[in-house]
Scaffold this active site. Sequence first.
Site, short mmCIF file in Angstrom:
data_model
loop_
_atom_site.label_atom_id
_atom_site.label_comp_id
_atom_site.label_asym_id
_atom_site.label_seq_id
_atom_site.Cartn_x
_atom_site.Cartn_y
_atom_site.Cartn_z
CE LYS A 103 -4.23 0.82 0.58
NZ LYS A 103 -5.56 -0.19 0.64
N1 GLU Z 1 -8.00 -0.23 -2.38
C1 GLU Z 1 -8.77 -1.51 -2.57
C2 GLU Z 1 -8.16 -2.25 -1.49
O1 GLU Z 1 -7.69 -1.30 -0.27
C3 GLU Z 1 -8.01 -2.04 -3.49
C4 GLU Z 1 -6.53 -2.74 -3.88
C5 GLU Z 1 -6.45 -3.33 -4.81
O2 GLU Z 1 -7.50 -3.98 -6.07
O3 GLU Z 1 -5.06 -4.44 -5.38
O4 GLU Z 1 -7.87 -3.05 -1.02
#
Ligand code: GLU
Length: 411
Positions: A103
């Site tokens: 992230k």
């Molecule tokens: N931001 C989204 C989550 O927290 C999607 C992450 C993604 O698609 O890689 O799951």
Amino acid sequence: MHAFFEATNHYFEHAASILGLSENMKVLLATPERELRVEVAIEMDSGQIGNFIGYRVQHDNARGPFKGGLRYHPTVDEDEARSLASLMTWKTAVVDLPYGGGKGGVNCDVTKLSRAELERITRRFVQQIHDFIGPDKDIPAPDVGTDAQVMAWIMNEYGKYHGHQPAVVTGKPVELHGSLGRESATGHGVAIIAREFLQHTWNRPVEGTTVAVQGFGNVGSFTSRELYDMGAKIVAVSDAYGGVCNPEGLDIPSLQQHVAAHRKVVGFSGGDSCTNEHLLGMEVDVLIPAALGGVFDAELAEEVQARAIIEAANSPTWPEADEVFHRREIPVVPDIVANAGGVIVSYFEWVQNLQHFRWSIDQIRAEQDRRHVESFAAVFDLARRQGVSLRTAAFVLGIQRVGRAKVLAGI
Ligand code: GLU
């Protein structure tokens, strides 16, 4: 002061202890593999220098490339990125995707940036991290404050260094290597999980269920719409500016039109205005936090009158609040189960990019729904068998899978 990573590790630690993992194994699984902190300096439209900081935390890749979103928000920092990266590791494992967790994002306020500034921030950020991402290394995606346009810029900027590779990022525009159903994937998934939860727990259908949704961004709006289409009564929704409620149920399609025109739910003629606090304390069957993290502390958890909570947001519940919900027998479907729809369809987008083949929306929804149904049943059964909460069961399942992959591959 609460720390998000500490909170995530609290849930991790509890589940890891149930599994009887050694201290060293716990440290190995909890510690991020790599953390990037980069300067993202751009020229603002005014000609001034804009100073921003970007982050990418790569938490674990035992089961596959790091995967997870990029957040553009003033709360973005090391702690938040670490916590969200760790959650991605357990989330991708719970829904059995061949990914790890990562992230990141940029500390900035998108409401104060022009489109050109946003593009320059994104391209500069990619210039700083491009050697550490890639279709087989680390695959970013949208999160709070980012969207398909931002993903398109990432793909384009990455291509300047490594050649055209759409699979480096997911959540792209459908017209530019994106997948059908990705934009609404998280909200759709929350609705499917709500259906499974209601059926398994109380043997009742979505139809007639009363729901309050905090947040009307990408996740909250699609969640409300999907549940509305399934026959739920959405009695309140809110956003950063306030909320609207209607005990008879809000007309969500009309509300969506209102928000498209006015950018906020307040002022919608089909309901009365209410505050966020009021919404969180409403007597409803299901309360769905779908905004930012850190919503429920112990005090607020005592005031919640909902019969169940489904976490569409990441980390809305502090551990002390989780204990209060547990004691008050208010079931909580955790984020890593409830909001996995986004990363599931991201996976399908990545697969389509690698296959150079477009799937139909029917195929995407069928595959997505199957994964939600299976993961919910696995977590629900484990929770019943072990007499633990759904959150603990989900962490146990995720940790087990990641730990097993680590041991099989060798450290
Ligand atoms: N931001 C989204 C989550 O927290 C999607 C992450 C993604 O698609 O890689 O799951």
